[in-house]
Design a protein around this motif. Structure first.
Motif, PDB file in Angstrom:
ATOM      1  N   ILE A   1     -11.176   7.834   7.690  1.00  0.00           N
ATOM      2  CA  ILE A   1      -9.808   7.341   7.547  1.00  0.00           C
ATOM      3  C   ILE A   1      -9.900   5.866   7.173  1.00  0.00           C
ATOM      4  O   ILE A   1     -10.560   5.073   7.864  1.00  0.00           O
ATOM      5  CB  ILE A   1      -8.990   7.472   8.850  1.00  0.00           C
ATOM      6  CG1 ILE A   1      -9.037   8.894   9.425  1.00  0.00           C
ATOM      7  CG2 ILE A   1      -7.553   7.010   8.614  1.00  0.00           C
ATOM      8  CD1 ILE A   1      -8.234   9.925   8.694  1.00  0.00           C
ATOM      9  N   PHE A   2      -9.255   5.517   6.079  1.00  0.00           N
ATOM     10  CA  PHE A   2      -9.169   4.123   5.643  1.00  0.00           C
ATOM     11  C   PHE A   2      -7.806   3.587   6.041  1.00  0.00           C
ATOM     12  O   PHE A   2      -6.782   4.133   5.620  1.00  0.00           O
ATOM     13  CB  PHE A   2      -9.340   4.025   4.125  1.00  0.00           C
ATOM     14  CG  PHE A   2     -10.676   4.511   3.647  1.00  0.00           C
ATOM     15  CD1 PHE A   2     -11.771   3.663   3.628  1.00  0.00           C
ATOM     16  CD2 PHE A   2     -10.835   5.825   3.217  1.00  0.00           C
ATOM     17  CE1 PHE A   2     -13.009   4.119   3.191  1.00  0.00           C
ATOM     18  CE2 PHE A   2     -12.073   6.288   2.784  1.00  0.00           C
ATOM     19  CZ  PHE A   2     -13.161   5.430   2.772  1.00  0.00           C
ATOM     20  N   PHE A   3      -7.793   2.546   6.841  1.00  0.00           N
ATOM     21  CA  PHE A   3      -6.537   1.913   7.251  1.00  0.00           C
ATOM     22  C   PHE A   3      -6.330   0.613   6.482  1.00  0.00           C
ATOM     23  O   PHE A   3      -7.245  -0.229   6.429  1.00  0.00           O
ATOM     24  CB  PHE A   3      -6.587   1.528   8.744  1.00  0.00           C
ATOM     25  CG  PHE A   3      -6.406   2.657   9.700  1.00  0.00           C
ATOM     26  CD1 PHE A   3      -7.491   3.430  10.075  1.00  0.00           C
ATOM     27  CD2 PHE A   3      -5.163   2.935  10.245  1.00  0.00           C
ATOM     28  CE1 PHE A   3      -7.334   4.478  10.981  1.00  0.00           C
ATOM     29  CE2 PHE A   3      -4.988   3.975  11.150  1.00  0.00           C
ATOM     30  CZ  PHE A   3      -6.079   4.749  11.512  1.00  0.00           C
TER      31      PHE A   3
ATOM     32  N   LEU B   1     -14.890   8.791  10.514  1.00  0.00           N
ATOM     33  CA  LEU B   1     -15.278   7.382  10.515  1.00  0.00           C
ATOM     34  C   LEU B   1     -14.004   6.575  10.271  1.00  0.00           C
ATOM     35  O   LEU B   1     -13.093   7.046   9.591  1.00  0.00           O
ATOM     36  CB  LEU B   1     -16.290   7.100   9.401  1.00  0.00           C
ATOM     37  CG  LEU B   1     -17.668   7.737   9.564  1.00  0.00           C
ATOM     38  CD1 LEU B   1     -18.469   7.577   8.273  1.00  0.00           C
ATOM     39  CD2 LEU B   1     -18.420   7.100  10.721  1.00  0.00           C
ATOM     40  N   ILE B   2     -13.947   5.381  10.836  1.00  0.00           N
ATOM     41  CA  ILE B   2     -12.727   4.579  10.739  1.00  0.00           C
ATOM     42  C   ILE B   2     -13.029   3.247  10.047  1.00  0.00           C
ATOM     43  O   ILE B   2     -13.916   2.493  10.495  1.00  0.00           O
ATOM     44  CB  ILE B   2     -12.137   4.291  12.145  1.00  0.00           C
ATOM     45  CG1 ILE B   2     -11.989   5.575  12.974  1.00  0.00           C
ATOM     46  CG2 ILE B   2     -10.819   3.519  12.024  1.00  0.00           C
ATOM     47  CD1 ILE B   2     -10.936   6.541  12.512  1.00  0.00           C
TER      48      ILE B   2
ATOM     49  N   GLU C   1      -1.487   3.037  -4.643  1.00  0.00           N
ATOM     50  CA  GLU C   1      -2.216   3.007  -5.923  1.00  0.00           C
ATOM     51  C   GLU C   1      -3.724   2.953  -5.695  1.00  0.00           C
ATOM     52  O   GLU C   1      -4.498   3.571  -6.426  1.00  0.00           O
ATOM     53  CB  GLU C   1      -1.773   1.789  -6.744  1.00  0.00           C
ATOM     54  CG  GLU C   1      -0.368   1.942  -7.299  1.00  0.00           C
ATOM     55  CD  GLU C   1       0.160   0.671  -7.937  1.00  0.00           C
ATOM     56  OE1 GLU C   1      -0.495  -0.391  -7.817  1.00  0.00           O
ATOM     57  OE2 GLU C   1       1.244   0.744  -8.548  1.00  0.00           O
ATOM     58  N   CYS C   2      -4.146   2.222  -4.660  1.00  0.00           N
ATOM     59  CA  CYS C   2      -5.570   2.137  -4.325  1.00  0.00           C
ATOM     60  C   CYS C   2      -6.109   3.522  -3.962  1.00  0.00           C
ATOM     61  O   CYS C   2      -7.169   3.937  -4.443  1.00  0.00           O
ATOM     62  CB  CYS C   2      -5.763   1.153  -3.171  1.00  0.00           C
ATOM     63  SG  CYS C   2      -7.452   1.061  -2.575  1.00  0.00           S
ATOM     64  N   ALA C   3      -5.354   4.241  -3.127  1.00  0.00           N
ATOM     65  CA  ALA C   3      -5.764   5.597  -2.734  1.00  0.00           C
ATOM     66  C   ALA C   3      -5.862   6.497  -3.959  1.00  0.00           C
ATOM     67  O   ALA C   3      -6.825   7.254  -4.112  1.00  0.00           O
ATOM     68  CB  ALA C   3      -4.758   6.165  -1.735  1.00  0.00           C
TER      69      ALA C   3
ATOM     70  N   LEU D   1      -4.378   5.359   4.990  1.00  0.00           N
ATOM     71  CA  LEU D   1      -3.097   5.096   5.647  1.00  0.00           C
ATOM     72  C   LEU D   1      -2.641   3.690   5.299  1.00  0.00           C
ATOM     73  O   LEU D   1      -3.305   2.716   5.669  1.00  0.00           O
ATOM     74  CB  LEU D   1      -3.228   5.201   7.169  1.00  0.00           C
ATOM     75  CG  LEU D   1      -3.782   6.492   7.759  1.00  0.00           C
ATOM     76  CD1 LEU D   1      -3.664   6.464   9.273  1.00  0.00           C
ATOM     77  CD2 LEU D   1      -3.026   7.681   7.224  1.00  0.00           C
ATOM     78  N   GLY D   2      -1.535   3.596   4.591  1.00  0.00           N
ATOM     79  CA  GLY D   2      -1.061   2.278   4.170  1.00  0.00           C
ATOM     80  C   GLY D   2       0.442   2.161   4.211  1.00  0.00           C
ATOM     81  O   GLY D   2       1.146   3.172   4.390  1.00  0.00           O
TER      82      GLY D   2
END
Ligand code: MG
Length: 175
Positions: free
Chosen positions: A7-9, A53-54, A135-137, A127-128
């Motif tokens: 997960i990308f926060f 992974l975080i 756009e990054c995702a 998650l943004g």
């Protein structure tokens, strides 16, 4: 091949609250201005327990613009690592979008994490709270979930949560 899920926060507006200045809402520039949202710790704990992974993936242009001291950012990072189970924090200090740069919406920080941590992006989520995150995702080909807070009610996206504790259920629905 890449195997792990992550997960990308985004940080500002997702993990921590934004700061009111004269003409709007901004990233905190000092440790004293850094305040977590209440729903962050339990959400990250639950996701980590489920094998994700975080990561934090955040633009911090105020560093290169000399509006924020690196010492303050370091203090914030120590606090984040003390309170949350984060595998790695990725920052872009680029003040503007440049070719080959890391500033979101560039997917560069996500690709760096993928290569270092062996991440399968097709099993991962971003998650943004902003269009730039969205756009990054998209540029990284990672599923996006909008975190709706008071400050971004104008942004529309089919997958969203109003509380981070609903992320786990949302992910199960997407799968
Ligand atoms: Mg944000």
């Amino acid at each position: 091949m890449y195997k792990r899920k992550a997960i990308f926060f985004d940080r500002d507006g997702v993990i921590n609250k934004l700061i009111h200045r004269e003409d709007g809402l901004y990233s905190p520039r000092t440790f004293d201005d850094f305040n977590f949202y209440q729903d962050v710790a339990s959400c990250i704990k639950q996701l980590a327990e489920n094998g994700f992974l975080i990561f934090i993936v955040s633009n911090q242009p105020d560093i290169s613009r000399k509006k924020m001291l690196t010492e303050e950012l370091n203090k914030i990072d120590i606090e984040i690592n003390k309170k949350l189970n984060i595998d790695q924090i990725y920052y872009s200090f680029d003040s503007k979008l440049v070719s080959g740069g890391s500033k979101k919406p560039s997917p560069k920080m996500i690709f760096e994490a993928r290569d270092k941590w062996n991440i399968d992006l097709s099993k991962s989520y971003f998650l943004g709270d902003s269009i730039v995150d969205m756009e990054c995702a998209k540029n990284a080909n990672v599923s996006f979930i909008l975190v709706r807070r008071k400050h971004n009610q104008d942004i529309e996206y089919p997958y969203y949560v109003d509380d981070l504790n609903n992320v786990h259920r949302m992910i199960n629905d997407i799968i």
